[in-house]
Design an enzyme around this catalytic site. Sequence first.
Site, mmCIF file in Angstrom:
data_model
loop_
_atom_site.group_PDB
_atom_site.id
_atom_site.type_symbol
_atom_site.label_atom_id
_atom_site.label_comp_id
_atom_site.label_asym_id
_atom_site.label_seq_id
_atom_site.Cartn_x
_atom_site.Cartn_y
_atom_site.Cartn_z
ATOM 1 N N THR A 198 -3.269 -17.688 -4.740
ATOM 2 C CA THR A 198 -3.174 -17.122 -3.395
ATOM 3 C C THR A 198 -4.411 -16.250 -3.181
ATOM 4 O OG1 THR A 198 -1.858 -15.740 -1.907
ATOM 5 C CG2 THR A 198 -1.784 -15.169 -4.230
ATOM 6 N N GLY A 199 -4.746 -16.015 -1.926
ATOM 7 C CA GLY A 199 -5.891 -15.150 -1.640
ATOM 8 C C GLY A 199 -7.055 -15.923 -1.063
#
Length: 331
Positions: free
Chosen positions: A242-243
């Site tokens: 994620t990110g």
Amino acid sequence: MSGFTRRTFLKMSAALGAAGGLVPVDRLFAGAAGAGAKGGPVVISTWPHGVPANAAAWNILSSGGTSLDAVEAGVRVPEADPEVRSVGFGGLPDEDCRVTLDACIMGPDGNCGSTAFVEGYMHPISIARRVMEDTDHVMIVGGGAEEFARKVGFKREDMLTEEARKAWVKWRSGMGDGDDWFPGGEKNHDTIGMIAFDEAGNLAGACTTSGLAWKIHGRIGDSPIIGAGMYVDNEVGAAAATGRGEAVIKTCGSFLVVENMRRGMSPEKACRAALERISEKHGGKAGFQVGYIAVNNKGETGAFSLTGGFSYALARDGRNELVKAGHLQQG
Ligand code: SD4
């Protein structure tokens, strides 16, 4: 970044109550009681929204279902939740106020499917699964994916909620000629990556997102890219990200985490080492968030993030906990 509000907690508790046998979460653990524990079933997913998603996945795993069915059912929960601002229905739109969705899925046999830049369908993860199972392709995107989804029977719906539209209007009204194209959605991270390890010892993974808020129309991040947003090697382990997708793509993030486990690292160390790679490439000052979750072929779990504030949901042994991950840099 995703907030752990009272409202989120009440929703999570209701979801957990419906998932027979799981203990409701009432606190954020600093380290998971079950992290590092061996054996299955186990399910791990990113962010607080992972808790109700894990509950749905657990329902399948605890009745002897497969890890592949579990991850698809799990991530469909935030895809349908209008309050989750980076996934499916209610996801924040791109700079043209269009909600475009990306997702991928991978099973223990190494087969995988993916879709990206899809508009008008609530469950890109299920489109990705149909790509995997009904075709000999891996990735179908954009208008072609929408046509494919229609043909296999998925219903077309508007994914833009009034709240998301208002957020876009607010963002747009603050933009001037001098603003560049670096997306303003950096702090908005709710993408769900999920890994499940079933009773039979098989791993599967799923990842689904509306991507970075206010992105350039047509931009695709890491989440639908096998090896970047998610990767499974049943002989070794699985990982999801994620990110900031660009940083994950540039380092083949999830593949790197799995390769680190292949070289003998624990899941947490493998995540950390992959983040060190990103950090090094930015002179130790990346200034954005990336988080990884991982499970190895013994069912041991781990996670780590670049900057602070990353939490993940871990379900095993009848518990479903929200866990704070360790991090490399100050957030
Ligand atoms: C992307 N990795 O599109 C996604 C965004 C994300 O939590 O993870 N948000 O780059």
